[in-house]
Design a protein around this motif. Structure first.
Motif, short mmCIF file in Angstrom:
data_model
loop_
_atom_site.label_atom_id
_atom_site.label_comp_id
_atom_site.label_asym_id
_atom_site.label_seq_id
_atom_site.Cartn_x
_atom_site.Cartn_y
_atom_site.Cartn_z
N ILE A 157 0.84 -1.20 0.00
CA ILE A 157 0.00 0.00 0.00
C ILE A 157 0.87 1.25 0.00
O ILE A 157 0.58 2.23 -0.69
N ARG A 161 0.97 4.17 -2.85
CA ARG A 161 0.92 5.61 -2.58
C ARG A 161 2.03 6.33 -3.34
O ARG A 161 1.85 7.40 -3.88
N THR A 164 1.54 6.00 -7.33
CA THR A 164 0.21 6.30 -7.84
C THR A 164 0.12 7.66 -8.54
O THR A 164 -0.82 7.92 -9.28
N MET A 170 -6.43 2.64 -11.82
CA MET A 170 -5.71 1.47 -11.38
C MET A 170 -6.73 0.41 -10.99
O MET A 170 -7.59 0.65 -10.17
N TYR A 171 -6.66 -0.74 -11.62
CA TYR A 171 -7.62 -1.80 -11.31
C TYR A 171 -6.96 -2.96 -10.61
O TYR A 171 -7.62 -3.76 -9.99
N LEU A 188 -7.41 -4.92 -6.27
CA LEU A 188 -7.44 -3.92 -5.20
C LEU A 188 -8.38 -4.37 -4.09
O LEU A 188 -8.14 -4.12 -2.91
N ILE A 192 -7.50 -4.63 -0.16
CA ILE A 192 -8.22 -3.90 0.89
C ILE A 192 -8.67 -4.84 2.00
O ILE A 192 -8.65 -4.49 3.17
N ILE A 193 -9.10 -6.05 1.61
CA ILE A 193 -9.68 -6.92 2.62
C ILE A 193 -8.67 -7.87 3.26
O ILE A 193 -9.03 -8.66 4.13
N ILE B 160 -16.96 -2.55 3.08
CA ILE B 160 -16.56 -3.29 1.88
C ILE B 160 -16.29 -4.75 2.24
O ILE B 160 -16.71 -5.66 1.54
N TYR B 171 -14.75 -2.04 -8.91
CA TYR B 171 -13.85 -1.01 -9.39
C TYR B 171 -14.05 0.30 -8.66
O TYR B 171 -13.20 1.16 -8.70
N LEU B 188 -11.25 2.93 -5.77
CA LEU B 188 -10.56 2.13 -4.76
C LEU B 188 -9.18 2.71 -4.50
O LEU B 188 -8.66 2.67 -3.39
N LYS B 189 -8.57 3.25 -5.55
CA LYS B 189 -7.26 3.86 -5.41
C LYS B 189 -7.31 4.98 -4.37
O LYS B 189 -6.49 5.04 -3.46
N LEU B 191 -9.45 5.37 -2.07
CA LEU B 191 -9.75 4.79 -0.76
C LEU B 191 -8.46 4.29 -0.10
O LEU B 191 -8.24 4.47 1.10
N ILE B 192 -7.61 3.66 -0.91
CA ILE B 192 -6.37 3.09 -0.35
C ILE B 192 -5.42 4.18 0.10
O ILE B 192 -4.74 4.05 1.11
N ILE B 193 -5.35 5.28 -0.67
CA ILE B 193 -4.33 6.27 -0.35
C ILE B 193 -4.84 7.38 0.57
O ILE B 193 -4.09 8.28 0.92
N SER B 194 -6.13 7.30 1.00
CA SER B 194 -6.65 8.36 1.86
C SER B 194 -6.43 8.04 3.34
O SER B 194 -6.25 6.89 3.73
#
Lengths: 347, 347
Positions: A157, A161, A164, A170-171, A188, A192-193, B160, B171, B188-189, B191-194
């Motif tokens: 992750i 960052r 990115t 980005m899929y 992704l 996430i999970i 999620i 996506y 999702l991108k 979401l990951i980087i926030s």
């Protein structure tokens, strides 16, 4: 919901351009998406187009440039210096930038490349324009996120960052080994999970579809359709990950192939549309018409040998068009069915 | 890389089916993707197809079913009880399940629906089959992940994890207000980087494309192509989020429309391919041939009025086919250019 370009709206914009009413135009342009702005610019005169394009912000302008009709883009770029073109390319995805630059004359290409500030972007573009048209290499973009298999989810992750900035959409994250060879991918969602300390190798999906840079566009389109893929990684001859192809580029390939098929079937030898000039339209239409005329002349010579019989029984001549037309129609239908069978590999 | 079905391989599989060699077949099937297995089954006799399908695991079987040719799927499902069909549908995305069930006879549809164990899935399917063919409603799937705007990134990731069981491919996350109305989306991108404690409302993108359930498939395809979208949310007449359409379904629409255009242009009135039976092929071909024949007969009556002149100058008859063919060819070319202009909205 969808933007519809009316002639009243276009006239209003034109009047504002004549008045150099930048405030009004800026407000209007801000409301619109890049493809809509491109649709408007396609309808404008060159000087008007250049004025509107000047008003766009740095983020929107390159996207609008990409969506313009080929000839409008060519005319617009002709008014730019190499440095200005380079600035536009700097903000594009590498595959789009390569498409734009490959339309320019050879000598200008090198000049433009030398003006691109981001050296990585410049070398990516230089690499991409060397791939042959119609191969996976020419379709792919260099922007992708890859991680090593031995990293953890958390480190991955972090890496996303960091990487990115270059990647708009980005899929999936690609997983490579120490030699940069593609060994799997990670959605992704999975990222996430998953537990933050899980190792990528353990959660990755090693069973993925990929193509080589030399694979043809048609095969890429076929694979992405058959396996319902949104993004497809591209490897070089050593299996190293070099790029990725997204479905939107492939949708264009599918549409263009279909259009080309229809034009070929109706005896057009060149890609034309109704706005093209007379010379281009004629050049596309005449070759197959000439072939048809030669066939017709041969036919008339053959009928000519029956002159005496026609004199005696002129009613035979009545049915010449009927027989010819029916034969032609059945032939066209059969060829459509067979061609489609070949295209779908069902034959 | 891509699977190629050879006749030797097919023969080997057939021999194994005759010998009921389940171990060998299982090993082979395990190596293949669902679309490849479907390609194999399409080539088999019904009893062989049923045997192979029996061997597939619960996860692969529904995907294979979806990829089968329409008539093979129909024949295979005819051998199933309503309960067995319901089990297959239970493991499918709601849009795919609705497609399969809508091909069944009306009385069986209700029986199958009553056997689906997952009540949510059953009601989703029942909702989807009510949308008219050719609208966004019939293309969309119910599986999506939505969150409320007031939640934080952390809560959203939890959500999620909870919702993700139903959703294979994801996506984007949709953001809704308290009334379930669509107000934005979150990649999702992003979401990951926030930051984990950021509120969704602050980081969401409120400026999104969406369609209504009543929007036509062609318009959906146009919007997704124009704006390069991978997934498009669908709202009902009150603006509430009810589903989403993914690009792979739209790619099928684009391809089918192109095929249909080619067939229409060549005078076929029905969607046929070269493997269809004689009756179906004839039915598709004859209507426009009859129209052509009527035209030809009218033409012959007109030529008939010049009987005396043809008797005197039979050489006039020589050029009848030539003139007819040239006129026809020019007409076909012009119609192709115009039709394409209409299709692309450039006219």
């Amino acid at each position: 919901m969808q933007f519809e370009l009316t002639s009243e709206y276009l006239d209003k914009l034109r009047d504002a351009i004549d008045d150099k009413d930048a405030a009004f135009l800026n407000a209007q342009l801000h409301e619109l998406y890049a493809p809509d702005i491109a649709e408007i610019i396609n309808q404008l005169r060159d000087s008007e187009a250049a004025y509107i394009y000047e008003l766009l912000d740095d983020e929107t302008a390159p996207n609008v440039l990409l969506e313009l009709d080929d000839d409008m883009r060519e005319r617009l770029l002709a008014t730019f210096s190499s440095k200005q073109i380079a600035e536009q390319l700097d903000n594009m995805d590498s595959d789009d930038a390569a498409d734009v630059i490959s339309e320019l004359p050879q000598n200008i290409q090198e000049e433009v490349l030398s003006h691109i500030e981001d050296l990585e972007q410049a070398s990516d573009i230089a690499e991409l324009i060397n791939y042959q048209e119609g191969t996976a290499g020419s379709l792919m973009a260099k922007e992708l996120v890859s991680v090593y298999g031995f990293e953890t989810v958390n480190a991955c992750i972090e890496e996303i960052r960091r990487q990115t900035d270059n990647v708009d959409v980005m899929y999936a994250v690609y997983v490579v080994d120490n030699n940069e060879r593609l060994i799997g991918m990670l959605s992704l969602k999975k990222l996430i999970i998953s537990h933050p300390l899980a190792r990528i190798e353990e959660i990755q999906d090693p069973d993925i579809q990929y193509v080589k840079t030399s694979t043809t566009s048609e095969e890429v389109a076929e694979i992405m359709q058959k396996y319902d893929l949104v993004v497809l990684p591209v490897v070089d001859q050593f299996g190293r990950l070099v790029g990725r192809i997204t479905i939107d580029d492939v949708v264009d390939v599918i549409r263009e192939t279909a259009e080309e098929n229809i034009q070929r079937m109706s005896g057009l030898s060149d890609d034309v549309d109704s706005n093209d000039d007379l010379w281009r339209l004629s050049r596309a239409r005449i070759p197959w018409l000439l072939v048809g005329m030669c066939g017709g002349i041969v036919g008339s010579r053959i009928i000519g040998t029956y002159e005496q019989q026609i004199k005696i029984h002129p009613e035979m001549a009545y049915f010449i068009p009927l027989i010819g037309a029916m034969g032609g129609n059945v032939g066209v239908q059969s060829s459509a069915i067979i061609v489609q069978g070949l295209a779908n590999n069902t034959l």
